[in-house]
Design an enzyme around this catalytic site. Structure first.
Site, mmCIF file in Angstrom:
data_model
loop_
_atom_site.group_PDB
_atom_site.id
_atom_site.type_symbol
_atom_site.label_atom_id
_atom_site.label_comp_id
_atom_site.label_asym_id
_atom_site.label_seq_id
_atom_site.Cartn_x
_atom_site.Cartn_y
_atom_site.Cartn_z
ATOM 1 N N LYS A 218 0.846 -1.189 0.000
ATOM 2 C CA LYS A 218 0.000 0.000 0.000
ATOM 3 C C LYS A 218 0.884 1.242 0.000
ATOM 4 C CE LYS A 218 -3.791 -2.422 0.360
ATOM 5 N NZ LYS A 218 -4.880 -2.382 -0.634
ATOM 6 N N ASP A 246 -0.414 -0.146 -4.495
ATOM 7 C CA ASP A 246 -1.853 0.144 -4.472
ATOM 8 C C ASP A 246 -2.088 1.440 -3.721
ATOM 9 O OD1 ASP A 246 -4.601 0.144 -4.267
ATOM 10 O OD2 ASP A 246 -4.767 -1.813 -3.312
ATOM 11 N N GLU A 272 -2.141 0.166 -8.655
ATOM 12 C CA GLU A 272 -3.552 -0.198 -8.505
ATOM 13 C C GLU A 272 -4.343 0.984 -7.950
ATOM 14 O OE1 GLU A 272 -6.028 -3.417 -5.779
ATOM 15 O OE2 GLU A 272 -4.053 -3.954 -6.581
ATOM 16 N N ASP A 322 -14.343 -7.978 -8.405
ATOM 17 C CA ASP A 322 -14.588 -8.208 -6.981
ATOM 18 C C ASP A 322 -15.871 -9.016 -6.858
ATOM 19 O OD1 ASP A 322 -13.992 -6.953 -3.991
ATOM 20 O OD2 ASP A 322 -16.133 -7.242 -4.354
ATOM 21 N N HIS A 349 -9.593 -8.979 -7.249
ATOM 22 C CA HIS A 349 -9.398 -8.432 -5.909
ATOM 23 C C HIS A 349 -9.918 -9.433 -4.894
ATOM 24 C CE1 HIS A 349 -11.195 -6.002 -2.482
ATOM 25 N NE2 HIS A 349 -9.906 -5.739 -2.381
#
Length: 442
Positions: A218, A246, A272, A322, A349
């Site tokens: 992240k 991400d 992402e 997702d 995801h």
């Protein structure tokens, strides 16, 4: 005649904010949660599904699911299960509930939960895991699941049928390899923004030892921290292991370009959610500016129309479906077909609550019956909360093993539902959720 007699919902939340599991630039202290639904039939059979959320608002999502009950109560179960395309269109197309979207947000995800619960009931009745149930459908049956009304300018039913027919060649060999070797995965377990440097380094090394070809970090809270953490991760995994990053939508378009150029020396495989998930043209601009760094997005893609536009605009290198963001299995089948038409790989995801358990079925269906390939394709894996499911995912040598139990994978253990029902369950008595407030401004 067996009929649907009701929908039972549960507000299930886990206090993940206590240890910053799931923390990122947009969601600094989430309490991973599931708006859980059980579809009850008059013969005692059940279908189970859920919508993943991150804490507050899970009760709103559960209320959205309950709003679907008048549309399904009293329906003939055999009729519903024999035409799940029509069932899905009925739920997402109800004129009064649709006004709250349309085809996006709480009401659309609620429709998806009920659609998924119906798929779970059908899979259990037929004694098949969802991936096999979908792959065993004829190409014509798969096409009937999709609402092409807004998609025909990019994908016609005839084109979808051609894709599915072509994928039948070689399927027995692909299924044999799937059962023997599993499906490729990558892991985000090391990369949460709230983890300290020692934990990041240790978990990155453990991911490589476990066979994962890629880890994901992240980014987006602080440039200096991003540079330091990416340097530590690259040192830990070496040059041969991929690192995805991400931003969880935290940047504007130009900021995404500027920040990623400063992270480029660490050779990120993809960025992402670099900006707003609805900004198709913004993603296209980011992609053009950052190539060869890939752009991946889709976990907040609200319906197949958004994916259609991302693909038409050349805005994305990797599509990320997702299991619960859209209106269930049917919407995701549409997106898989769109991605196959445009030749863009799908890397679902996962993580959250139950997302790994659910989305693996869609990726395996794609391998067997749609794209016919694992090239450039991986399913996200996060080592959180699997112990609360009847059939937790199984990872061996960095690959998902194909689930064998009938259903869609969403069934939680009754004891876990009871313990973590919010706010009365024993897991919450005397405990506080993460503090209220927006994500910090960047």
């Amino acid at each position: 005649m067996t009929t649907i007699v009701g929908l039972e919902t549960h507000d299930v939340r886990f206090p993940t904010s206590r240890h910053l599991d799931g923390s990122d630039a947009m969601n600094p202290a989430p309490d991973y949660a599931a708006a859980y639904v059980v579809l009850h039939a008059s013969d005692g059979s059940q279908g189970h599904a859920l919508v993943f959320t991150v804490g507050r608002g899970n009760d709103v999502q559960a209320a959205g699911i309950r709003a679907m009950e008048p549309l399904v109560r009293g329906r003939d179960v055999d009729e519903v299960l024999s035409d799940l395309g029509a069932f899905a269109r009925r739920l997402s197309g109800d004129s009064q509930l649709r006004w709250l979207g349309p085809e996006k947000g709480v009401v659309h995800m609620a429709a998806g939960a009920v659609v998924n619960a119906a798929w779970d009931l059908r899979a259990v009745r037929e004694g098949k895991p969802l991936w096999r149930l979908l792959a065993d459908l004829s190409p014509q049956e798969v096409v009937s699941l999709v609402d092409f009304r807004y998609l025909r300018d990019a994908l016609t039913p005839e084109e979808a049928l051609d894709i599915l027919v072509a994928a039948r060649e070689g399927r027995p060999d692909r299924e044999r390899l799937l059962l023997e070797q599993g499906y490729p995965a990558y892991t985000t377990t090391p990369g949460w923004l709230g983890y300290d440097d020692e934990r990041l380094t240790r978990l990155s090394k453990e991911a490589v030892a476990a066979g994962f070809p890629m880890i994901k970090l992240k980014v987006g809270a602080n440039l200096e921290d991003d540079v330091r953490r990416l340097g530590l991760a690259r040192d830990a995994v070496g040059s041969s292991v991929l690192i995805g990053v991400d931003a969880n939508q935290v940047w504007g378009v130009q900021e995404a370009i500027d920040r990623m150029r400063q992270l480029a020396p660490f050779d990120p495989y993809w960025i992402e959610e670099p900006t707003s998930p609805d900004d198709i043209l913004g993603h296209a601009r980011v992609r053009a500016a950052l190539a060869p760094i890939r752009v991946a997005t889709g976990e907040h893609g609200q319906n197949p129309v958004l994916f259609k536009q991302l693909l038409q605009a050349g805005a994305v290198d990797v599509v990320q479906i997702d299991a619960t963001r859209v209106a269930g299995v049917n919407d995701n089948v549409a997106t898989l077909l769109l991605a196959a038409k445009f030749g863009v790989p799908v890397c679902p995801h996962a993580g959250g609550v139950g997302l790994c358990e659910m989305v693996q079925h869609l990726a395996m269906f794609d391998l067997l019956a749609v794209s016919g390939s694992t090239d450039g394709r991986m399913i996200e894996y996060i080592d959180h909360l699997h112990e609360h499911f009847v059939e937790p995912v199984e990872i061996v040598d960095g690959r998902y093993r194909a689930p064998r139990r009938p259903g869609i994978g969403a069934r939680m253990l009754p004891a876990s539902i009871e313990r973590f029902t919010y706010p009365t369950g024993p897991g919450w008595v005397g405990a506080d959720p993460s503090p209220a407030g927006p994500a910090p401004l960047q």
